[in-house]
Design an enzyme around this catalytic site. Structure first.
Site, PDB file in Angstrom:
ATOM      1  N   LYS A  22       2.864 -43.963 -10.881  1.00  0.00           N
ATOM      2  CA  LYS A  22       3.627 -44.383  -9.476  1.00  0.00           C
ATOM      3  C   LYS A  22       3.603 -45.845  -9.518  1.00  0.00           C
ATOM      4  O   LYS A  22       4.327 -46.467  -9.155  1.00  0.00           O
ATOM      5  CB  LYS A  22       2.672 -43.685  -8.438  1.00  0.00           C
ATOM      6  CG  LYS A  22       3.017 -44.474  -7.165  1.00  0.00           C
ATOM      7  CD  LYS A  22       2.271 -43.944  -6.137  1.00  0.00           C
ATOM      8  CE  LYS A  22       0.991 -44.235  -5.760  1.00  0.00           C
ATOM      9  NZ  LYS A  22       0.926 -45.617  -4.986  1.00  0.00           N
ATOM     10  N   ASN A  23       2.364 -46.286  -9.849  1.00  0.00           N
ATOM     11  CA  ASN A  23       2.339 -47.974  -9.516  1.00  0.00           C
ATOM     12  C   ASN A  23       2.779 -48.670 -10.561  1.00  0.00           C
ATOM     13  O   ASN A  23       3.254 -49.970 -10.486  1.00  0.00           O
ATOM     14  CB  ASN A  23       0.796 -48.449  -9.601  1.00  0.00           C
ATOM     15  CG  ASN A  23       0.211 -47.921  -8.437  1.00  0.00           C
ATOM     16  OD1 ASN A  23       0.834 -47.273  -7.318  1.00  0.00           O
ATOM     17  ND2 ASN A  23      -1.062 -48.095  -8.238  1.00  0.00           N
ATOM     18  N   ARG A  93       3.089 -49.981   1.376  1.00  0.00           N
ATOM     19  CA  ARG A  93       2.687 -51.526   1.418  1.00  0.00           C
ATOM     20  C   ARG A  93       3.549 -51.834   0.200  1.00  0.00           C
ATOM     21  O   ARG A  93       4.060 -53.204   0.043  1.00  0.00           O
ATOM     22  CB  ARG A  93       1.356 -51.891   1.079  1.00  0.00           C
ATOM     23  CG  ARG A  93       0.549 -51.601   2.432  1.00  0.00           C
ATOM     24  CD  ARG A  93      -1.099 -52.198   1.882  1.00  0.00           C
ATOM     25  NE  ARG A  93      -0.792 -53.577   1.317  1.00  0.00           N
ATOM     26  CZ  ARG A  93      -0.736 -54.591   1.997  1.00  0.00           C
ATOM     27  NH1 ARG A  93      -0.736 -54.875   3.145  1.00  0.00           N
ATOM     28  NH2 ARG A  93      -0.741 -55.689   1.489  1.00  0.00           N
ATOM     29  N   CYS A 117      -4.341 -51.496   6.181  1.00  0.00           N
ATOM     30  CA  CYS A 117      -4.533 -50.035   6.022  1.00  0.00           C
ATOM     31  C   CYS A 117      -6.253 -49.782   6.133  1.00  0.00           C
ATOM     32  O   CYS A 117      -7.212 -50.468   6.095  1.00  0.00           O
ATOM     33  CB  CYS A 117      -4.123 -49.565   4.930  1.00  0.00           C
ATOM     34  SG  CYS A 117      -4.517 -49.955   3.493  1.00  0.00           S
ATOM     35  N   ARG A 122      -5.167 -56.233   3.765  1.00  0.00           N
ATOM     36  CA  ARG A 122      -4.620 -56.565   2.493  1.00  0.00           C
ATOM     37  C   ARG A 122      -3.537 -57.509   2.954  1.00  0.00           C
ATOM     38  O   ARG A 122      -2.341 -57.314   3.196  1.00  0.00           O
ATOM     39  CB  ARG A 122      -3.832 -55.219   2.108  1.00  0.00           C
ATOM     40  CG  ARG A 122      -4.829 -53.980   1.827  1.00  0.00           C
ATOM     41  CD  ARG A 122      -4.319 -52.914   1.248  1.00  0.00           C
ATOM     42  NE  ARG A 122      -3.776 -52.848   0.007  1.00  0.00           N
ATOM     43  CZ  ARG A 122      -3.375 -51.819  -0.649  1.00  0.00           C
ATOM     44  NH1 ARG A 122      -3.285 -50.861   0.020  1.00  0.00           N
ATOM     45  NH2 ARG A 122      -2.660 -51.907  -1.645  1.00  0.00           N
ATOM     46  N   ASP A 308      -9.052 -47.809  -7.960  1.00  0.00           N
ATOM     47  CA  ASP A 308      -8.672 -46.546  -7.403  1.00  0.00           C
ATOM     48  C   ASP A 308      -9.294 -45.385  -8.104  1.00  0.00           C
ATOM     49  O   ASP A 308      -8.872 -44.184  -7.742  1.00  0.00           O
ATOM     50  CB  ASP A 308      -6.965 -46.585  -8.068  1.00  0.00           C
ATOM     51  CG  ASP A 308      -6.003 -47.693  -6.956  1.00  0.00           C
ATOM     52  OD1 ASP A 308      -6.517 -48.057  -6.085  1.00  0.00           O
ATOM     53  OD2 ASP A 308      -4.869 -47.516  -7.584  1.00  0.00           O
ATOM     54  N   VAL A 330     -12.917 -55.212  -5.342  1.00  0.00           N
ATOM     55  CA  VAL A 330     -11.409 -55.664  -5.144  1.00  0.00           C
ATOM     56  C   VAL A 330     -11.135 -55.343  -3.650  1.00  0.00           C
ATOM     57  O   VAL A 330     -10.440 -56.226  -3.044  1.00  0.00           O
ATOM     58  CB  VAL A 330     -10.733 -54.495  -6.045  1.00  0.00           C
ATOM     59  CG1 VAL A 330      -9.153 -54.869  -5.928  1.00  0.00           C
ATOM     60  CG2 VAL A 330     -10.989 -54.893  -7.586  1.00  0.00           C
ATOM     61  N   ARG A 400       1.284 -38.898  -1.622  1.00  0.00           N
ATOM     62  CA  ARG A 400       1.963 -40.062  -1.881  1.00  0.00           C
ATOM     63  C   ARG A 400       1.605 -40.632  -3.272  1.00  0.00           C
ATOM     64  O   ARG A 400       2.416 -41.264  -4.143  1.00  0.00           O
ATOM     65  CB  ARG A 400       1.154 -41.220  -0.954  1.00  0.00           C
ATOM     66  CG  ARG A 400       1.447 -41.056   0.311  1.00  0.00           C
ATOM     67  CD  ARG A 400       0.806 -42.460   1.076  1.00  0.00           C
ATOM     68  NE  ARG A 400       1.194 -43.590   0.197  1.00  0.00           N
ATOM     69  CZ  ARG A 400       0.164 -44.651  -0.029  1.00  0.00           C
ATOM     70  NH1 ARG A 400      -0.767 -44.676   1.061  1.00  0.00           N
ATOM     71  NH2 ARG A 400       0.467 -45.474  -0.769  1.00  0.00           N
TER      72      ARG A 400
HETATM   73  C1  UD1 Z   1      -2.120 -52.300  -6.506  1.00  0.00           C
HETATM   74  C2  UD1 Z   1      -2.122 -50.897  -6.331  1.00  0.00           C
HETATM   75  C3  UD1 Z   1      -3.196 -50.156  -5.788  1.00  0.00           C
HETATM   76  C4  UD1 Z   1      -4.451 -50.713  -6.221  1.00  0.00           C
HETATM   77  C5  UD1 Z   1      -4.615 -52.190  -6.345  1.00  0.00           C
HETATM   78  C6  UD1 Z   1      -5.610 -52.801  -7.001  1.00  0.00           C
HETATM   79  C7  UD1 Z   1       0.357 -50.545  -6.425  1.00  0.00           C
HETATM   80  C8  UD1 Z   1       1.606 -50.072  -5.468  1.00  0.00           C
HETATM   81  N1  UD1 Z   1      -0.756 -50.494  -5.855  1.00  0.00           N
HETATM   82  O1  UD1 Z   1      -2.128 -52.604  -4.847  1.00  0.00           O
HETATM   83  O2  UD1 Z   1      -3.142 -48.646  -5.866  1.00  0.00           O
HETATM   84  O3  UD1 Z   1      -5.625 -50.268  -5.494  1.00  0.00           O
HETATM   85  O4  UD1 Z   1      -3.200 -52.947  -7.176  1.00  0.00           O
HETATM   86  O5  UD1 Z   1      -5.949 -52.473  -8.272  1.00  0.00           O
HETATM   87  O6  UD1 Z   1       0.478 -51.060  -7.511  1.00  0.00           O
HETATM   88  N2  UD1 Z   1      -4.877 -60.062  -2.224  1.00  0.00           N
HETATM   89  C9  UD1 Z   1      -4.645 -61.159  -1.301  1.00  0.00           C
HETATM   90  N3  UD1 Z   1      -3.607 -61.643  -1.301  1.00  0.00           N
HETATM   91  C10 UD1 Z   1      -2.484 -61.041  -1.712  1.00  0.00           C
HETATM   92  C11 UD1 Z   1      -2.425 -59.846  -2.198  1.00  0.00           C
HETATM   93  C12 UD1 Z   1      -3.583 -59.413  -2.746  1.00  0.00           C
HETATM   94  O7  UD1 Z   1      -5.757 -61.659  -1.079  1.00  0.00           O
HETATM   95  O8  UD1 Z   1      -1.299 -61.767  -1.314  1.00  0.00           O
HETATM   96  C13 UD1 Z   1      -6.118 -59.229  -2.435  1.00  0.00           C
HETATM   97  C14 UD1 Z   1      -6.122 -57.709  -1.869  1.00  0.00           C
HETATM   98  O9  UD1 Z   1      -6.566 -57.886  -0.523  1.00  0.00           O
HETATM   99  C15 UD1 Z   1      -7.229 -56.913  -2.807  1.00  0.00           C
HETATM  100  C16 UD1 Z   1      -7.009 -57.909  -4.177  1.00  0.00           C
HETATM  101  O10 UD1 Z   1      -6.171 -59.189  -3.744  1.00  0.00           O
HETATM  102  O11 UD1 Z   1      -8.429 -57.479  -2.258  1.00  0.00           O
HETATM  103  C17 UD1 Z   1      -6.230 -57.079  -5.102  1.00  0.00           C
HETATM  104  O12 UD1 Z   1      -4.954 -56.644  -4.517  1.00  0.00           O
HETATM  105  P1  UD1 Z   1      -3.593 -56.450  -5.335  1.00  0.00           P
HETATM  106  O13 UD1 Z   1      -3.798 -56.308  -6.689  1.00  0.00           O
HETATM  107  O14 UD1 Z   1      -2.463 -57.467  -4.948  1.00  0.00           O
HETATM  108  O15 UD1 Z   1      -3.217 -54.901  -4.959  1.00  0.00           O
HETATM  109  P2  UD1 Z   1      -1.753 -54.248  -4.617  1.00  0.00           P
HETATM  110  O16 UD1 Z   1      -0.770 -54.714  -5.803  1.00  0.00           O
HETATM  111  O17 UD1 Z   1      -1.480 -54.363  -3.161  1.00  0.00           O
END
Ligand code: UD1
Length: 424
Positions: A22-23, A93, A117, A122, A308, A330, A400
């Site tokens: 999915k991701n 998201r 969430c 996030r 995850d 994370v 999901r």
């Molecule tokens: C993706 C995955 C999710 C997984 C996560 C971490 C998808 C659709 N989802 O989510 O299943 O749990 O990676 O492996 O691929 N952060 C910030 N600022 C930002 C963006 C992120 O501070 O602008 C922080 C987040 O709060 C978190 C960390 O960075 O603590 C990692 O987040 P991120 O890798 O961005 O997760 P997603 O891409 O949303």
């Protein structure tokens, strides 16, 4: 809302086919928006998040739909609207991934800010920082991100954040940089296999990306991308969940179509606990010879242990005699499942970002509530070994991210069924 009912006690035995990731599929779908024409994406899992993305695409004027059991066709020739509304974005998201492609194709984007969430706040600051680094002007107004770019221009972008790298921000930046003028260097890029897969698709479309999978990615912008066909990688989180399910029930399973090289951190921890792991081509197997030992786990960006799989691993460790420690680096607040696992008889306490699992207590079936996608999976795994009946409520989260989980677990010998709302 549907529930899932499990009668615990059956060891899982047999073979299971891993679905597409999915991701990886979601950012690849977003990339298809960059080419005016018909792209074909194979091995896409049938999941609610994928349907949400398709709804957003239709809202943007894109023709898209299934042409095979796992094949999506996306024709972005008529992409016309640049707005992703709150009603759709709030469901998922990852909708924010359309920001980069909309800027790249239309020079403007208006995307609702995704809310927080249950796994904690996030933020999207790194997504916005990345796009600003490509000369986009970004404003936040009335709950929406309004972004504009006369011409996207390549630049040097540092994407390291408080919690390490960001998968989503790296993807958004790659998407926009692919069609920006000049060269972009992303430093502190996420190294997840899903980022490599996105870069693979973009390169297939005529993009020029080097270094994906490392923290330093270079993108030479091209004037135009063309539609392409691509196969999505297998879902490492789904694969990991079934391996943990086999371990918790004391069974023996073989996964087909998985990528063991994407699961090194999990396989290493399972081996350290005493599970016997086999890797042979696209097959990954797990069996137990006797009891397992407690371990320490720290979740980290890839190639570290994936956040995850944290909840599922906690369910397993709660059945292993001794004290295990899980540190979440994370999403430090991603522990909603502790209270529900404890309702099943586990003994887990929280000390800051560390969960202390006093394992080996007997689990007994109960009614529990799923708080998010991976927590739902953890409760189901616990239910597979809990004595008697476990009912997991709010299983819409599961839809999901896990394709046919009830069917796959049934084929492995679990006593599990879905109770549709009218049956409850
Ligand atoms: C993706 C995955 C999710 C997984 C996560 C971490 C998808 C659709 N989802 O989510 O299943 O749990 O990676 O492996 O691929 N952060 C910030 N600022 C930002 C963006 C992120 O501070 O602008 C922080 C987040 O709060 C978190 C960390 O960075 O603590 C990692 O987040 P991120 O890798 O961005 O997760 P997603 O891409 O949303």
């Amino acid at each position: 809302m549907d529930n899932i009912e499990i009668i615990g006690g059956n060891p899982l035995r047999g073979e299971v086919e891993v679905s597409g990731a999915k991701n990886a599929a979601l950012p690849i779908m977003a990339a298809a928006l960059l080419a005016p024409g018909k792209s074909v994406i194979n091995r896409v899992p049938r999941l609610r998040d994928i349907e949400t993305m398709l709804q957003i695409f239709r809202h943007l004027g894109v023709r898209c739909g299934w042409t095979g059991p796992h094949t999506l066709e996306i024709d972005a020739a008529d992409l016309s609207d640049c707005a992703a509304p709150y009603e759709l974005v709030r469901k998922m998201r990852a909708s924010v991934l359309v920001l980069g492609p909309l800027l790249g194709r239309l020079g403007k984007a208006r995307v609702s800010i995704p809310g927080g969430c249950v796994i904690g706040p996030r933020p999207i600051d790194l997504h916005l920082k990345g796009l600003e680094g490509l000369s986009a002007q970004v404003e936040i107004e009335h709950g929406y991100i309004n972004a504009r770019a006369g011409n996207l221009k390549g630049g040097e972008i540092y994407l390291g954040g408080r919690f390490g790298s960001s998968v989503g921000a790296t993807c958004n930046c790659l998407l926009a940089a692919s069609v920006a003028a000049g060269t972009t260097t992303i430093v502190g890029a996420a190294c997840e296999p899903e980022v490599i897969d996105l870069a693979g698709f973009l390169n297939q479309m005529g993009g020029r990306i080097a270094g994906a999978g490392s923290p330093r990615i270079t993108v030479e912008g091209v004037k135009e991308l063309r539609p392409a066909e691509y196969n999505v990688i297998p879902d490492r989180i789904e694969a990991g969940t079934y391996l943990i399910a086999a371990a918790i029930t004391g069974g023996e399973i073989v996964l087909h179509g998985g990528r063991a090289d994407h699961l090194d951190a999990l396989l290493e921890r399972l081996q350290a606990m005493g599970a016997v792991i086999g890797r042979e081509g696209e097959k990954i197997s797990l069996r137990r010879e006797g009891g397992l030992s407690p371990v320490e786990i720290t979740t980290l960006p890839y190639p570290g242990f994936p956040t995850d799989l944290q909840a599922q691993m906690m369910a397993l460790l709660s059945t292993v005699p001794g004290i295990s420690v899980i540190i979440e680096k994370v999403y430090p607040e991603r522990f909603m499942h502790i209270a529900e696992l404890n309702r099943l008889g586990a003994e887990i306490s929280l000390e800051g970002p560390a969960a202390i699992v006093r394992g080996g207590r007997k689990l007994s079936g109960a009614e529990v509530m799923a708080s998010d996608l991976r927590a739902s999976a953890a409760l189901i795994l616990a239910g597979l070994v809990a004595e008697g009946r476990t009912t997991v409520r709010r299983v819409y989260h599961l839809d999901r991210g896990y394709e046919n989980m009830v069917e796959k677990l049934t084929a492995l010998g679990a006593a599990i069924r879905r109770l549709e709302e009218q049956d409850i």
